[in-house]
Every structure is written in structure tokens, then in C-alpha cells.
Motif scaffolding. Sequence first.
Motif, short mmCIF file in Angstrom:
data_model
loop_
_atom_site.label_atom_id
_atom_site.label_comp_id
_atom_site.label_asym_id
_atom_site.label_seq_id
_atom_site.Cartn_x
_atom_site.Cartn_y
_atom_site.Cartn_z
N VAL B 243 0.87 -1.17 0.00
CA VAL B 243 0.00 0.00 0.00
C VAL B 243 0.91 1.21 0.00
CG1 VAL B 243 -1.64 1.32 1.37
CG2 VAL B 243 -1.85 -1.17 1.23
N LYS B 244 0.62 2.12 -0.88
CA LYS B 244 1.45 3.33 -0.92
C LYS B 244 0.97 4.28 0.14
CE LYS B 244 3.80 5.69 -4.53
NZ LYS B 244 3.58 6.19 -5.90
N ARG B 245 1.88 4.79 0.93
CA ARG B 245 1.51 5.71 1.98
C ARG B 245 1.34 7.10 1.40
NH1 ARG B 245 1.59 6.49 7.31
NH2 ARG B 245 3.80 6.98 7.64
N ASP B 246 0.26 7.72 1.76
CA ASP B 246 -0.06 9.03 1.21
C ASP B 246 0.09 10.04 2.34
OD1 ASP B 246 -0.95 11.06 -0.36
OD2 ASP B 246 -3.07 10.58 -0.10
N TYR B 247 1.30 10.19 2.84
CA TYR B 247 1.48 11.07 3.99
C TYR B 247 2.84 11.77 3.94
CZ TYR B 247 2.47 12.62 8.73
OH TYR B 247 2.81 13.38 9.81
N ALA B 248 2.81 13.07 3.97
CA ALA B 248 4.03 13.85 4.08
C ALA B 248 4.08 14.45 5.47
CB ALA B 248 4.04 14.96 3.03
N PRO B 249 5.11 14.15 6.24
CA PRO B 249 5.15 14.62 7.63
C PRO B 249 4.98 16.13 7.73
CG PRO B 249 6.95 13.10 7.19
CD PRO B 249 6.31 13.38 5.88
N GLY B 250 4.20 16.55 8.70
CA GLY B 250 4.04 17.98 8.96
C GLY B 250 5.16 18.47 9.85
N PRO B 251 5.10 19.71 10.29
CA PRO B 251 6.14 20.24 11.17
C PRO B 251 6.10 19.50 12.51
CG PRO B 251 4.29 21.77 11.02
CD PRO B 251 4.02 20.69 10.04
N ALA B 252 7.28 19.24 13.08
CA ALA B 252 7.34 18.57 14.38
C ALA B 252 6.72 19.47 15.44
CB ALA B 252 8.79 18.25 14.71
N GLU B 443 8.45 9.38 15.95
CA GLU B 443 7.89 9.54 14.60
C GLU B 443 6.39 9.22 14.62
OE1 GLU B 443 9.94 7.04 11.78
OE2 GLU B 443 8.40 7.43 10.24
N ALA B 444 6.03 8.16 15.35
CA ALA B 444 4.61 7.75 15.41
C ALA B 444 3.78 8.82 16.12
CB ALA B 444 4.49 6.41 16.14
N VAL B 445 4.32 9.38 17.19
CA VAL B 445 3.58 10.40 17.94
C VAL B 445 3.36 11.63 17.07
CG1 VAL B 445 3.63 11.95 19.92
CG2 VAL B 445 4.42 9.60 20.17
N GLU B 446 4.41 12.06 16.38
CA GLU B 446 4.27 13.25 15.55
C GLU B 446 3.21 13.05 14.46
OE1 GLU B 446 5.25 16.19 15.96
OE2 GLU B 446 7.13 16.23 17.09
N GLU B 447 3.22 11.87 13.85
CA GLU B 447 2.23 11.63 12.80
C GLU B 447 0.82 11.61 13.38
OE1 GLU B 447 3.07 8.52 10.00
OE2 GLU B 447 1.08 8.65 9.08
#
Lengths: 488, 488
Positions: B243-252, B443-447
Motif C-alpha cells: 500500500v502506498k503511503r499518502d502522507y508527508a510529515p508535517g512540522p514537528a 515519529e509515530a507520535v508526531e504523525e
Amino acid sequence: MFAAAERRLHTVTAEAYDEAIPDLRSALLSAHFKFRESPGSVLVVVSGADGAGKGELVHRLNEWLDPRGVETHAFWDFTDEEREHPAMWRYWRAMPGRGRVGILFGSWYTRPIICRVLKQQKRRSFEADLERIVTFERMLTDSGTRIVKLWLHLPKEHQRKRLKELEPLGRLGPDDWKHFKRYERFRDVSRQAMEHTHRPNAPWLIIDARDRRYRELSAGHALLAALRPPRGQRGGARSKATVKRDYAPGPARLETLDLSARLRKGAYERELKALQSRLSSLAWAAREVRHTTVLVFEGWDAGGKGSAIRRVTQAMDPRLYRVVGIAAPNDEERRHHYLWRFWRHVPRDGSFTIFDRSWYGRVLVERVEGFATMPEWDRSFGEINDFEAQLGAHGITVAKFWLHVSPEEQLRRFKERQRIAWKRHKITDEDWRNREKYPAYLEAVEEMLDRCSPPSAPWTLIAANDKRHARIAILRTLVERLEQALKL
Amino acid sequence: MFAAAERRLHTVTAEAYDEAIPDLRSALLSAHFKFRESPGSVLVVVSGADGAGKGELVHRLNEWLDPRGVETHAFWDFTDEEREHPAMWRYWRAMPGRGRVGILFGSWYTRPIICRVLKQQKRRSFEADLERIVTFERMLTDSGTRIVKLWLHLPKEHQRKRLKELEPLGRLGPDDWKHFKRYERFRDVSRQAMEHTHRPNAPWLIIDARDRRYRELSAGHALLAALRPPRGQRGGARSKATVKRDYAPGPARLETLDLSARLRKGAYERELKALQSRLSSLAWAAREVRHTTVLVFEGWDAGGKGSAIRRVTQAMDPRLYRVVGIAAPNDEERRHHYLWRFWRHVPRDGSFTIFDRSWYGRVLVERVEGFATMPEWDRSFGEINDFEAQLGAHGITVAKFWLHVSPEEQLRRFKERQRIAWKRHKITDEDWRNREKYPAYLEAVEEMLDRCSPPSAPWTLIAANDKRHARIAILRTLVERLEQALKL
């Protein structure tokens, strides 16, 4: 009973408290930790005067225990949902599983005491409530639950002072002052309740509640004692002590059944149609007045339970009934008293619940296969009668059917099942094994019929060698019971 | 949509039926038997015209399946209890576990259709309901549930005839004739609902319901197909497809938090007293208007969740709140969708439920430890937002707190816990292992913060290096949210 608590003011200094706390807390935590493996549970009942610090104590006990092994249940006025179930249902829902601690703020004592104080119930009915509580608590402690019953006592002047302090903080309940006006009556009724229910298996601990530190340490030590039973009393749930059986078998009842009873197809279809049509109307009429019915189907393997149940349900709108098939308990169920999972299924007012096998497994398969010890299944007869009596007291009709087939007919059906493709799944190795234990099962069934047949929840024995005869007999009994209950 | 069903009368002769039944039944039973090991479940939604034989079909499907692996749920008008929960709560309660079949008589389609027919809701709100249903069904099928949606269709004249036949038998519901008068409108609204919700993952099957044998065989074959998915589609729940992930991390976001924030003891005690007193009044006021609040506490190990929760509960009467500690799911919970166990704890109107850890475990520990696959946790963000939106739509205040401590402070607390006797149980090997995975958790928390922060259910980040500061920040946020919600 309160004299000892009032004789002198029990206090603990701040220094003594601060010194005692670390030891108490680490002892509690370590005992609580070990308790996880215990076959029983601990129930802490927090009761007492308004303003005596019950809520605060509940908070404190929670703080001292490992949060993963404790659950707190506070009981408010009965909700509509709770009112539409037998009175004890709300407490069954709150029972902690094995290895856990349950803290109850408000309990089965609250309503009887308040109703009696406000003269909403007579002395006799109050005493009957207390007797029921004794039975209930005995059942819990028999199965390994330890009950810590705390009563926080306040002399009158102290209660007045406490209520005045709490009032500006917005911490008073709406009835607190109203109840205070009846201080003496509350004290006397509570004393009666406690005297009646102060038993060795579930004694009361009355705590002078004037001093916060004193009441907290007292409660903490009582809880610690419950988490750490004295040597020799461990594993109460599965005591090895020899229990003398107090049962002389009654006359065999299954023998008296005429298994040759038969019904021809034409007569069967006529009667089936008439009875189902009548049952359909009765089910709607029951719904109308919110009358509840619990049906229990037990019987020999291949006795025809499933197809008999279908003849009942065919006559009803699917929204009016629920069929509960009982198999081995799941892990959550296993951690509770064996009746717990049946309480979960006690229906709300106005519907039918049909149990395909039931709580009688306790005195049938669990007895014969040794899943329950003799003392366990032996006391179950009384517990089951009590359970059904509670259903009856709530106005629920309880109809129980035993489907009896001869061993020869059973063998014929087993063989038939193996022949017909879609019936093959119904026959397992277990069925053949059970057949070999026929004499042991027969003895268990007879004792069950003998000991669990109160007039309000009788067994109907069904001669089921002929399926048509059996189905009609069941439908007829059910229709009669409903007509009686609904006065139609 | 109904044209095909009406074009010709679909019938099956008695002979053809009798010939087909043995094969169908044994195929169903054998497929049902194998299905027990399936990672998914099957939901059969039985809907359609009044008098089309829905109840009869429900009975028949039950007869054809192994009773141990099927449960039937019929939905009546909403009970008071159901009304005091978000609308989907009643259906979540009825979800079958993995390897089981659930038959629903009445479903989430019933109310939107009836309300729209009776013009109790506008077109836009009707369409919003349908969109919510699409999301709900997508969530179920994503997690391995197969949904069989049956619509039993009757042309107008046949429905009239059927209702006339049923009337003397007492089998009509109170609204059946009333609804019949609106036949055309029912047909059109139902068609709209079906067109909108006819999706590849949960298609509708419209069955000509005029002939009993035809409708039973059609339904039976549809059920069989669901129990026997075509090769290559097995194990839908744990599809290995990339599955392609459709997520670009936002600002921390955690970085921006000032962890040096501190509060002196004097100021803390003053504020604590004031905020707790305010919270106490607000809790009673919320009870008064039956407003519900759900609190979520998440954060690093040793972040101070437990003691912060106690500062909240201290201010409340124990009857007003419930703390739900979330640990690993039990076996019953594991057999359901991961949100199922949280739905169980959604409170009835008028109380507080405090989650000590929560559904966010799905995108935290389950993600990092690999208990959920990437596609599973990736789609959870949307499912969680949807869940919280449903709580919000029901008027529930959702307040979520992330307690953030620096790795250094966490280490200090771990060591302290090992030193103090009654804190020792709080620290386990797992805590040390989690610490090593700090970057993955970060990383998980930020997302999670980035993707699950809708305006109606925002995260409040709490700088928790100083416990006093953290507790006051939590209490203040909670008081503000409640004042807002209660307009006080």
C-alpha cells in the motif's frame, strides 16, 4: 454496634501517618501484585454516613493499588435499564474477575436501608432483602471472593459539622440534609442491617470516621488483610476439604415418562399451526405489557433441542426474541463466578431469551466431567434456585424443558446424522464419549430435576423419542405458561 | 434498480427447490465450518419491503447454519439506552467476532430511510448519513468483514396482497399499512440509499421476493459466496499487497514545547484548589444537563498520566466518572475490530470517561511493535477521526492530552521508581525496551498529532517535565473545554 466507634475519638497524628504510609503502600502493592494469580477476587464495599469521607476513601484506595488490577464502581439511582432487570443485575455487571479488586461506592445495602428509613418498605420486606443479601454474599465467598465491608461512622454532631463544611464546596448530594434530619432512624436501620448481615464469611468493619488519617489507615489495613489471607486459607475457591453431601435421591422421574408417545403428521401440522399462531399473538401481547420470558432447553445429545427451538422462534418476530447458545466459557467468563455469564444475558423487560443449554451445565457436564469439584456443583443447586427466584421476583416467566430420548433412539439419530451430509457436523467424538457416560449423566439429571423444581420455575419433562410429539408438548406448555402469566 | 427484479416473476418450483436444498445446505455447513478459522467475519444485512418475508428468511438462514457460529440481531426502535449513545453504538454491540456470521434484521439503513420517507430529515442530512454508512462499511470490509446486503423487493400489488394475508395472522407491525400508503416514496428513497451505498466492497443484492423458494435460494447462495471467497482473496484482513503511503510529515510539534516550564509549590496548591473546585461544580452541572465528556491520556512511560488523572478524579464525585485503563486486548476483544472494545466503553449520557491509554495504541505501540501491519495502522488515522467525529456529533466533549517528558527526565523517573518501594511495580523490562525505541515512537507520535487533530477533538500537548505544571495545565484545559461546552 456503633458504641465502640464512638467511645473515644480515634485519631492518628500526621507524624505517625507519614511514618506508617510507606510501609502500608509497599505492602499493599506487593500483596496486590501477588494477588493477580489468586483464584478469587476482593470486593471492597464502602458504605457509611453522608459526609464521612466515602468518596475520598475510594480515591485513596485507588491511589494505593496498582491501577491495572482494580476497578471502581459507583452506583447512582437505578437507571431505566437497571430498573428493567432484576435488582441484582447492576451488581453482577460490576463484579471483578479473579485476581482483581473491585471497589464499590454504594452497594446492595444502599437501597434497602434508604427505603426502610423513608418507610417505603415494611420491616418484613426489609428483612427479606437482608436475607437475600446474606445468600448473595455467601455465594460470592463460597466461590473465593473476599468481601471487605467498611462502614464509616460519624456521631451526629460531627456529621452536622462535616455537611456544613462540604456545603460551600458544592460537594453535597441533593438528599444529604434531608437524610441528616433522620439521623437517628438512619443509625438504627443501618445497625439492623449490619447486625443481620455480619457473618463470619463477610463481617462488617465499623470505622470511626471523624479523623481522615485514622479511617484511611484502618481501611488500608483491612484491604491488606483481604489481599493476604492467613496461611492455610489459600485457594478458598477450590478447597479440598471434604464436604458431606446432604442429599438423599428422590424418586426417579425420567422413568415415569411414556417415551412411546407419538403424533401423526396430520394432527401435528394442525396443532403446530394453531399453537404457533397463538404463541405469535401472545408474544406481541407480552411485548405490549413488557413481560419477559426466559426459556431453558436442556436434554440428551440429539434430543432435538435445536429443531424444537426453531418451532418456537418461527412463531415470533425476530425482534422479540434472542437465542443464546451456551458452549464452553471464554476466558473473560472463566474469570468470574459461573453464573456471571448468564446474568449478562438476562434480558431487558419485554422480550424472550431462549437458552440452548444453560446454567444447568454446572450440575450436568461440569459435574460429570469433573470441571467443577463436588462442593462446587453441590452448592450450585441452591445458587441456581436463588438465581431463578430472582428472575421470578422480577416478574419473569421461567420455563425449562428437558428433552428425554431413550439411549436406543439416541443411537439411531447419531447414525442418521452421520449419513446425512448437512447433519454430519452435528455429531462429534464428544457425543460418542458422552453416550458412554450415560449412567453418570442420568444420576446428575435426576438430582437436578429433584432439587431445582420450585413451583415458580418447574421443569417440563418432554418425551422426545417422537419429535412431533415433543415439539407440540413444548409449544403447548409455553402457551399455557404465557396465558397464565399474562392472564389471557 | 428494481426494474430487473420486477421484469419477470422469479420462481423456483417445489421440485427444483427440493433438489437444490441438500446440496446448498451441506455446502453452507461445510463452508461455515471452515470459516471458523477465518480472520474475518460475515455480516448479512436483511432489508426490504414490509411483508417481503424478511423474518422468515432470517429464520431460514439460521436453520441452514451451524448455530454455534451465528448470531442474529434484530433492531427495534432505539431504546433509551441506545438514544443516550452515538447512533452507531447499537450496531457495534452486535458485531460478530472473527470466524462468525452475524445476521442483522434491521440495520443502519432503516432509520435514515424511514426518516427521509416521512420527511423528518432533509435531503442533505440524508446524504450525509449515507456517506457515513459508506465510511463505516469500508472500515468493516477493510478489516476483513464481508458484508452481504440483501434487499427483498416486492412490487406494489404484491405487497398489498402480502400485508392482507399477514394481517389476520397477527403478524403485521403497527406501521406496516402506514408505510404501504407511501409505497412510491419508500421505493424511491430506498433506491437512492442503495445507489449511493452500492460499492464494490459492499454491493447490494436485490432479490425478487414474490416467491419464497426463489428468495431463499438466492439469499442462501449469496451467503455461501461470502463464506467461500474466490481463490487469491483469502485472508483479506491481512493483505500483503503493498500500500502506498499518502502522507508527508508535517512540522514537528513536540519540539516546540517548552519543557522547562515549572510551577512553585505555593502557586501550585492555590491553583490546584481553585481549579478542582471549579471542576467539581462543572461536573455536577454537566450531569444536570446530561453532558458527556471523554478524556484521553497518552504520553511517554513515566510521563505522569496516573497522578495527573488522580488530580482530575479527586475533584469529582465517584459516581460521575469512570477510569478505563487500557492494556493488551483480551481474547474476545482480539476477535473484533480494534475499535470495538472502545465502543464498549463509550459512556451513556451525563458522565465522564477517562481513558488511561486509548485507541491511539493502534498508531503508537501497535505500529512501532508491528502488532498491526502498515496498511492497518495507516488507515486507522481516518477511522479514529471518524470515531471521534461520531462522539462529537452526539454532543460529547473529547479532550486528549499528550504528556511529554524529555528522555533525560524519563530516565530520572525510571531510576526513582526503582528506588521507592511502592513505585517499583510501575517499572518493567518493557519500559526499558520502549525507551530504546524512542525515535520510532517519536515519529509515530508526531504523525498521530498531525493527522488526528480535528478542531472538535484537538490534542493538548502538556509539558510534563514538571509534574505540578503538567497537572495544572491539564485541569485548566479541561475546565475551559467544559465551560465552553456548557456555555458557562
